[in-house]
Design a protein around this motif. Structure first.
Motif, PDB file in Angstrom:
ATOM      1  N   PHE A 192       0.791  -1.347  -0.119  1.00  0.00           N
ATOM      2  CA  PHE A 192      -0.087  -0.131  -0.165  1.00  0.00           C
ATOM      3  C   PHE A 192       1.140   1.315   0.127  1.00  0.00           C
ATOM      4  N   ARG A 193       2.213   1.474   0.133  1.00  0.00           N
ATOM      5  CA  ARG A 193       2.785   2.395   0.262  1.00  0.00           C
ATOM      6  C   ARG A 193       4.134   1.909   0.693  1.00  0.00           C
ATOM      7  N   GLN A 194       6.074   2.091  -0.399  1.00  0.00           N
ATOM      8  CA  GLN A 194       6.769   2.085  -0.263  1.00  0.00           C
ATOM      9  C   GLN A 194       7.452   2.640   1.067  1.00  0.00           C
ATOM     10  N   SER A 195       7.334   2.094   2.400  1.00  0.00           N
ATOM     11  CA  SER A 195       7.931   2.451   3.702  1.00  0.00           C
ATOM     12  C   SER A 195       7.322   1.184   4.348  1.00  0.00           C
ATOM     13  N   ASN A 196       8.097   1.108   5.400  1.00  0.00           N
ATOM     14  CA  ASN A 196       8.774  -0.335   6.425  1.00  0.00           C
ATOM     15  C   ASN A 196       7.040  -0.019   7.398  1.00  0.00           C
TER      16      ASN A 196
END
Length: 536
Positions: A321-325
């Motif tokens: 859903f998002r390019q983050s941890n």
């Protein structure tokens, strides 16, 4: 020195190749912005050998004109022959006028403009103009007039595509994906974002992992910078995979090589592997709050259960859903921002803003659903109404690429079966009702046959989803909610219960409590409220 005509530029040497000269009355000495000095014999003043004529690029042997203010030098014979305006075959709409400035306009025929970035492509790209459109070899879409070519690789690309990242980590795929100008050894492939065909002889991004046929259009995957990260070095790919460590430590392994005994970050005791319940009890997983139905871990010392798949979820997750941890929260009592359900159990926190329950976190961005015959993929832009509940979808929708079918997270993560006192059998989630008029056996009201519902085919029982599951299907009795009491200066940890013994009064509204209450179990504290009164 260049000839130009309304955004069309051509180097003088290229113009010489094929043109008809037409002289104007403009003075030849006006071709340069500074005054020129005539020198009959350049050798007398020892003009450096590294300089050549700005027109013909030949050595400076004969008489010249020289600019004392800048390195502009031209043979006298070249200046005498130099046309100030020409007609040229490559641009038939307008005459080309001699450009006397030092601007950075570039010739379209000799291709002196080059773009070189070996981290993106191993050879330089050269500017070229043409009168018709072309198909970009890097992204597979059409371009017009201005293109860059790699003569070594025989490529034609858009200007923006000269600097495409070679490797990216896309949030919607577990592995790094690589840019390729063509793909070999594959049959027809559809883009895993838009589900339209990817031309295998054009540029795309694809996964290198063996057996992984993940392919996406260049423009689809690079559309939103928040969904991907540029990888400069291939070694970073392995480092990213190592970050997604599991939340378990293996204590014992069985003969099949499975982790038979583990420690999990969410629980204080060791957990053991099992494949069935010893008692016929409707136990729920403490991670996703769904019924235990297949292989799972249990605690021998207390009633704690985890599906094997929930136990093995990573401690740091690169969620699509998002390019983050996304990091886990094991002690939660929250509302999921995706399915809108109030849940206890495990959550992932995404960008310290989104709370995603484990049920939603386990859903891939491309799925098969029993309620539809085609694959569904998540579309961030789609705002269709959900076919399961007819509610407007938030933050995007799982939709079908072949028809107008859409589902939200709430319907997609519903339990496939549920128990209710209305029927002795488990009720099954059902996706369509062929009857013209339908009826709910719990509320005894009409039911919309176009919406999903629970049913028992043996007993011909059917009911609304909300009446079968109840108001809080994903809250576990005894779940702890941090609660601030406004007339005190401290927090109470209140526990959630569906039922309460006796008829205690609600500390907020004063009415008797029977169902869905929050209760403080600290010594000498009799604080108890209806769940609905908690913020009143």
């Amino acid at each position: 020195m260049l000839y130009l005509a309304v955004f069309f530029f051509i180097d003088i040497k290229c113009a010489q190749l094929s043109s008809s000269f037409k002289f104007s009355q403009q003075s030849k000495h006006d071709i340069h912005q500074h005054p020129l000095t005539f020198i009959e014999s350049p050798t007398i003043i020892d003009v450096p050998k590294r300089f050549n004529c700005s027109w013909c690029h030949e050595p400076l042997i004969d008489a010249i004109y020289l600019c004392p203010d800048c390195p502009f030098i031209i043979h006298k014979k070249c200046l005498d022959e130099l046309p100030t305006e020409i007609d040229h075959l490559t641009h038939r709409l307008h005459p080309l006028i001699l450009n006397c400035s030092d601007s950075d306009y570039l010739c379209n025929l000799c291709q002196k403009s080059t773009v070189e970035d070996k981290s993106r492509h191993q050879h330089p790209f050269t500017l070229l103009r043409r009168q018709d459109s072309f198909i970009c070899d890097a992204c597979g879409t059409e371009g017009n007039y201005i293109l860059y070519i790699c003569s070594t690789c025989s490529l034609m690309v858009h200007k923006d595509c000269t600097s495409l990242p070679r490797i990216i980590k896309f949030s919607r795929h577990d592995h790094c994906i690589f840019h390729k100008y063509f793909l070999k050894g594959l049959t027809r492939q559809d883009c895993k974002i838009c589900f339209n065909e990817v031309k295998l002889d054009r540029g795309s991004y694809s996964c290198r992992k063996s057996g992984c046929n993940y392919v996406v259009h260049v423009n689809c995957v690079l559309e939103n910078k928040s969904f991907y990260e540029v990888i400069e070095d291939e070694k970073q790919c392995a480092e990213l995979e190592e970050k997604s460590m599991q939340s378990i430590r293996v204590i014992e392994v069985n003969e099949a090589g499975e982790a038979a005994k583990i420690e999990h970050l969410s629980h204080q005791h060791c957990l053991a592997l099992a494949d069935k319940m010893e008692e016929e009890i409707d136990r729920k997983c403490d991670g996703c709050m769904l019924p235990i139905s297949n292989i799972f871990y249990y605690c021998p010392e207390c009633p704690f259960f985890l599906h094997k798949t929930c136990a093995e979820l990573p401690r740091i997750k690169q969620h699509w859903f998002r390019q983050s941890n996304a990091t886990p929260d094991f002690n939660s009592f929250k509302t999921c921002d995706f399915c809108s359900q109030r849940c206890s159990g495990f959550f992932y926190e995404i960008e310290e803003y989104w709370d995603m329950c484990i049920r939603c976190a386990k859903v891939a961005d491309i799925i098969e659903c029993e309620g539809h015959q085609h694959f569904l993929f998540f579309d961030f832009k789609c705002e269709e109404k959900c076919n399961g509940c007819r509610e407007r979808c938030q933050y995007g929708t799982f939709r079908c690429g072949k028809c107008r079918f859409a589902l939200d997270f709430g319907c997609l993560t519903l339990p496939h079966s549920a128990l209710h006192k209305i029927d002795e059998h488990k009720l099954k989630l059902t996706y369509r009702d062929d009857k013209e008029k339908s009826y709910c056996d719990i509320c005894e009201q009409d039911r919309d046959p176009g919406l999903w519902y629970y049913s028992c085919s043996t007993c011909d029982t059917s009911a609304h989803i909300e009446y079968v599951l109840g108001q809080f299907p994903f809250l576990k009795d005894g779940s702890i909610m941090a609660y601030h009491i406004y007339n005190h200066n401290y927090l109470h940890d209140l526990k959630f219960f569906r039922k309460v013994e006796g008829f205690p009064e609600c500390s907020r509204c004063g009415k008797f409590c029977q169902e869905e209450i929050l209760k403080c179990e600290k010594f000498a504290c009799n604080y108890i409220v209806h769940y609905k009164c908690r913020y009143s």
